[in-house]
Enzyme design. Structure first.
Site, PDB file in Angstrom:
ATOM      1  N   GLU A  67       0.726  -1.415  -0.348  1.00 14.35           N
ATOM      2  CA  GLU A  67       0.145  -0.019   0.168  1.00 14.35           C
ATOM      3  C   GLU A  67       0.737   0.800  -0.015  1.00 14.35           C
ATOM      4  OE1 GLU A  67      -3.489  -0.546  -0.684  1.00 14.35           O
ATOM      5  OE2 GLU A  67      -3.341   1.636  -0.695  1.00 14.35           O
ATOM      6  N   CYS A 127       4.181  -2.789  -8.042  1.00 13.81           N
ATOM      7  CA  CYS A 127       2.677  -2.072  -8.193  1.00 13.81           C
ATOM      8  C   CYS A 127       2.965  -0.765  -7.090  1.00 13.81           C
ATOM      9  CB  CYS A 127       1.540  -3.780  -7.409  1.00 13.81           C
ATOM     10  SG  CYS A 127       0.279  -2.897  -7.685  1.00 13.81           S
ATOM     11  N   HIS A 186       2.618  -7.883 -10.894  1.00  8.41           N
ATOM     12  CA  HIS A 186       3.474  -8.487  -9.775  1.00  8.41           C
ATOM     13  C   HIS A 186       4.435  -9.629 -10.052  1.00  8.41           C
ATOM     14  CE1 HIS A 186       1.536  -6.821  -6.114  1.00  8.41           C
ATOM     15  NE2 HIS A 186       0.658  -6.354  -7.091  1.00  8.41           N
ATOM     16  N   GLU A 204       6.561 -10.792  -8.989  1.00 12.45           N
ATOM     17  CA  GLU A 204       6.836 -12.520  -7.602  1.00 12.45           C
ATOM     18  C   GLU A 204       6.118 -13.362  -7.361  1.00 12.45           C
ATOM     19  OE1 GLU A 204       5.923  -8.728  -8.047  1.00 12.45           O
ATOM     20  OE2 GLU A 204       5.049  -8.317  -5.757  1.00 12.45           O
TER      21      GLU A 204
END
Ligand code: GLN
Length: 207
Positions: free
Chosen positions: A48, A79, A180, A182
């Site tokens: 976030e 992100c 993402h 990952e």
């Protein structure tokens, strides 16, 4: 051994560490200014962005992170990490690292498509003919890129109103993806960052 720090204040840093270790890279968590010493590169994970920006201040990491980024340390943001790196974010009350010459808009793909996946072709990757399965979770939209920013991938046509917008960008040693890598078992994007790190061949500070 190559050392890529992963900012570990919040978010999915563990997943990045797992991929990096799979690739034979030392991947220490970074939580203090000292943790930035001796790195060959740094990843700012998903999470976030408002929390990241607040915690960077609380952990006295804001200025040190700006300094290493300005000094040319390779940094990859995924992100929320893309937002943290961006020079301009349309709706964020905290300062970012203001490094990457892009304008980002948070959570901008819209409610109905909070999370989605898309197969994208990325010519910069190994085995480029094999699409990369990109996972988007409340992803930012990149509205604008400066002249020095290379767009490595865009959202494919037919994937909604944001089709064609950049989802992977690079500006010298800075890399950012709105998705993402990952969260998949395709390590090619991490491999690309490692290549970038090895090409840069510079360190934030002596070991
Ligand atoms: N929506 C988050 C933000 O604005 C980013 C989400 C993510 O990193 N998966 O920071």
């Amino acid at each position: 051994m190559t050392t890529i720090g992963v900012l570990a204040l919040q978010g999915d840093f563990g997943e990045h560490q797992t991929v990096l270790r799979r690739l034979g890279v030392d991947a220490p968590p970074v939580r203090t200014p000292d943790g930035l010493r001796g790195l060959d590169g740094l990843i700012i994970p998903g999470g976030e962005s408002t929390t990241f920006c607040r915690l960077m201040q609380d952990f006295n990491l804001y200025e040190p992170l700006r300094a290493v980024t300005r000094a040319g340390l390779p940094v990859w943001g995924t992100c929320a990490g893309l937002i943290v790196l961006a020079q301009r974010v349309s709706d964020l009350e905290f300062p970012t690292l203001e490094a990457l010459d892009i304008t980002a808009r948070r959570n901008a793909y819209g409610r109905q498509v909070d999370s989605f996946e898309a197969d994208v072709s990325i010519s910069a990757l190994q085995e480029a003919s094999r699409p990369f399965h990109a996972v988007f979770i409340r992803a930012p939209v990149v509205d604008d890129t400066g002249a020095g920013v290379e767009v490595l991938a865009s959202l494919p046509e037919g994937s909604g109103p944001a089709a064609g917008s950049p989802i992977a960008v690079r500006q010298g040693p800075l890399l950012a993806t709105s998705f993402h890598p990952e969260l998949t078992d395709d390590d090619r994007f991490h491999g690309y960052f490692l290549e970038l790190v090895r090409q840069q061949g510079r360190r934030s500070s002596p070991k």
